[in-house]
Design a protein around this motif. Structure first.
Motif, short mmCIF file in Angstrom:
data_model
loop_
_atom_site.label_atom_id
_atom_site.label_comp_id
_atom_site.label_asym_id
_atom_site.label_seq_id
_atom_site.Cartn_x
_atom_site.Cartn_y
_atom_site.Cartn_z
N ILE A 50 0.85 -1.20 0.00
CA ILE A 50 0.00 0.00 0.00
C ILE A 50 0.88 1.25 0.00
O ILE A 50 0.57 2.25 -0.65
CB ILE A 50 -0.95 -0.01 1.22
N ALA A 51 2.01 1.17 0.70
CA ALA A 51 2.96 2.29 0.72
C ALA A 51 3.70 2.41 -0.61
O ALA A 51 4.00 3.52 -1.07
CB ALA A 51 3.95 2.11 1.87
N LEU A 52 3.99 1.29 -1.25
CA LEU A 52 4.78 1.28 -2.49
C LEU A 52 3.99 1.65 -3.74
O LEU A 52 4.51 2.31 -4.64
CB LEU A 52 5.41 -0.11 -2.67
N CYS A 53 2.74 1.25 -3.82
CA CYS A 53 1.97 1.26 -5.06
C CYS A 53 1.97 2.60 -5.82
O CYS A 53 2.21 2.62 -7.03
CB CYS A 53 0.54 0.81 -4.79
N PRO A 54 1.71 3.74 -5.18
CA PRO A 54 1.70 5.00 -5.94
C PRO A 54 3.05 5.31 -6.59
O PRO A 54 3.11 5.78 -7.73
CB PRO A 54 1.36 6.05 -4.88
N PHE A 55 4.13 5.04 -5.89
CA PHE A 55 5.47 5.29 -6.43
C PHE A 55 5.79 4.34 -7.58
O PHE A 55 6.42 4.73 -8.55
CB PHE A 55 6.52 5.14 -5.31
N GLU A 56 5.35 3.11 -7.45
CA GLU A 56 5.59 2.12 -8.50
C GLU A 56 4.86 2.51 -9.78
O GLU A 56 5.39 2.35 -10.90
CB GLU A 56 5.13 0.73 -8.03
N ALA A 57 3.64 3.01 -9.64
CA ALA A 57 2.86 3.43 -10.81
C ALA A 57 3.57 4.55 -11.57
O ALA A 57 3.70 4.50 -12.80
CB ALA A 57 1.47 3.87 -10.38
N VAL A 58 4.06 5.54 -10.84
CA VAL A 58 4.77 6.66 -11.48
C VAL A 58 6.09 6.18 -12.07
O VAL A 58 6.47 6.58 -13.18
CB VAL A 58 5.00 7.79 -10.46
N LYS A 59 6.80 5.34 -11.36
CA LYS A 59 8.10 4.83 -11.82
C LYS A 59 7.98 4.13 -13.17
O LYS A 59 8.74 4.40 -14.10
CB LYS A 59 8.69 3.87 -10.79
N VAL A 60 7.03 3.21 -13.27
CA VAL A 60 6.87 2.44 -14.51
C VAL A 60 6.50 3.37 -15.68
O VAL A 60 7.02 3.23 -16.79
CB VAL A 60 5.80 1.34 -14.34
N ARG A 61 5.61 4.33 -15.41
CA ARG A 61 5.20 5.26 -16.47
C ARG A 61 6.39 6.10 -16.94
O ARG A 61 6.58 6.31 -18.14
CB ARG A 61 4.06 6.14 -15.97
N VAL A 62 7.19 6.59 -16.02
CA VAL A 62 8.36 7.40 -16.36
C VAL A 62 9.38 6.58 -17.14
O VAL A 62 10.00 7.07 -18.10
CB VAL A 62 9.00 7.98 -15.07
N GLN A 63 9.57 5.31 -16.75
CA GLN A 63 10.61 4.49 -17.35
C GLN A 63 10.22 3.94 -18.72
O GLN A 63 11.10 3.71 -19.56
CB GLN A 63 10.95 3.31 -16.42
N THR A 64 8.95 3.72 -18.96
CA THR A 64 8.54 3.05 -20.20
C THR A 64 7.90 3.98 -21.23
O THR A 64 7.63 3.54 -22.35
CB THR A 64 7.54 1.92 -19.89
N GLN A 65 7.67 5.23 -20.86
CA GLN A 65 7.11 6.20 -21.81
C GLN A 65 8.02 7.43 -21.87
O GLN A 65 7.82 8.40 -21.13
CB GLN A 65 5.69 6.61 -21.42
#
Length: 374
Positions: A192-207
């Motif tokens: 629950i603590a990780l999820c928001p950061f993971e969402a942004v990370k993947v979007r930044v890294q793959t787009q």
């Protein structure tokens, strides 16, 4: 002198400051307990208590708190130390492997372009330069620091909590179940603590072009998908991380116990701190390989869902395929997670040693085992 009452935070059957534990410590290390010189103990005329202590079935482990250090096992300070150790362990290691994670995510999202590990690094270097290898490092550091704090801190808490619920005999016999239950419970909170950061990370890294990092990526993500979009990948994240963490903690505890039992001739308490930390790294690396295999399908789902706006799990399975879920990007992830997990356990236990706590795992002292089997 009256023996102080044991704190409610300390497992009643694992650690105790009663005369029983003092006598047990005398058996383990006759030179390390000054309290043995107490005249009350010397003049004690109740041998039946000693006999009962030696013969009674119980699961006893000598307190590993080291002399000269102020942290008591399972005290609030203990949990605080484990929490901070988790921050260092997960935050720093995940940030360090950002280039590997970047290539892995792109291989999962666009396998036609990123066909292999070497070609993936080559394409990123050509298109984005050296700086491109660390794109997304801020959400990685922040997210996995928060996750590590919850993962390790709550694991220690739940391991003790479930041990108390189960009782000494069940805990001694089915300790692996305690590890599994404690790690699963901790990971539910950690994700629950990780999820928001993971969402942004993947979007930044793959787009490419979406954002430079966390500061501009977070508001862009929220504007595009709302705050609810930050938790769109929570269920797949649980699907990836809960099996991963259960394997990470249970297999690590088991592997470390086996290393001390079969590969090292001396008991753990006689080994140097350097050797103990080496065992922690080795046990963590092997555990990490198992973790990568168990959690890989869900890792593919998380990457797909966080990259594609409005995508569902069904869309991911249809596009990637069942075989692809288990195999796409797996070799790189095994290398990454094995190294990552080994380094995490090494850092975590190094910090515990630094603050005067014992390393994680190992074989229980022989007197404790004998008492349990008596």
């Amino acid at each position: 002198m009256e023996t102080p009452k044991t704190s409610s935070l300390i497992p009643s059957f694992l650690y105790s400051s009663s005369p029983r534990s003092i006598l047990r410590d005398q058996m383990l290390n006759s030179n390390s307990v000054p309290a043995l010189a107490s005249p009350n103990l010397e003049k004690s005329t109740s041998p039946p208590a000693t006999t009962t202590m030696l013969s009674r079935k119980s699961f006893l482990i000598a307190s590993p708190t080291e002399p000269g250090k102020g942290i008591e096992m399972y005290s609030p300070a203990f949990y605080a130390a484990c929490t901070f150790g988790g921050v260092l362990s997960c935050g720093l290691t995940h940030m360090a492997v950002t280039p590997l994670d970047l290539v892995k995510c792109n291989m999962q999202i666009d396998p036609a372009k990123y066909k292999s590990i070497s070609s993936g690094f080559g394409i990123l270097l050509k298109e984005q330069g050296v700086k491109g290898f660390f794109r997304g490092w801020v959400p990685t550091l922040l997210g996995y620091s928060a996750q590590g704090a919850c993962k390790f801190g709550f694991y220690e808490f739940f391991k003790k909590y479930y041990s108390d619920l189960a009782g000494p005999e069940f805990t001694a016999k089915y300790k692996t179940l305690i590890y599994l239950a404690g790690s699963a419970s901790a990971e539910v909170i950690a994700d629950i603590a990780l999820c928001p950061f993971e969402a942004v990370k993947v979007r930044v890294q793959t787009q490419p072009g979406f954002a430079r990092g966390m500061s501009d990526g977070f508001p862009k993500f929220v504007k595009s998908e709302g705050f609810g979009g930050l938790y769109k990948g929570l269920a797949p994240l649980w699907g990836r991380q809960i099996p991963y963490t259960m394997m990470k903690f249970a297999s690590f505890e088991t592997i470390v116990e086996m290393i001390y039992k079969y590969a090292i001739p001396n008991p753990k308490h006689e080994c140097s701190k350097g050797l103990q930390l080496g065992v922690s790294f080795a046990g963590g690396y092997v555990a990490g390989v198992f973790c990568a295999i168990v959690s890989h399908p869900a890792d593919n789902l998380v990457s797909f869902l966080n990259n594609a706006k409005g995508a569902t799990v069904g869309d991911a399975v249809k596009k990637i395929g069942m075989v692809g879920l288990f195999t796409r990007g797996l070799p790189l992830r095994i290398v990454m997670i094995g190294t990552l997990t080994g380094a995490q356990w090494g850092l975590y236990d190094a910090f515990k040693v630094f603050v005067g706590l014992p390393t994680t795992g190992g074989v229980a002292p022989v007197p404790a085992i004998a008492a349990a089997e008596a």
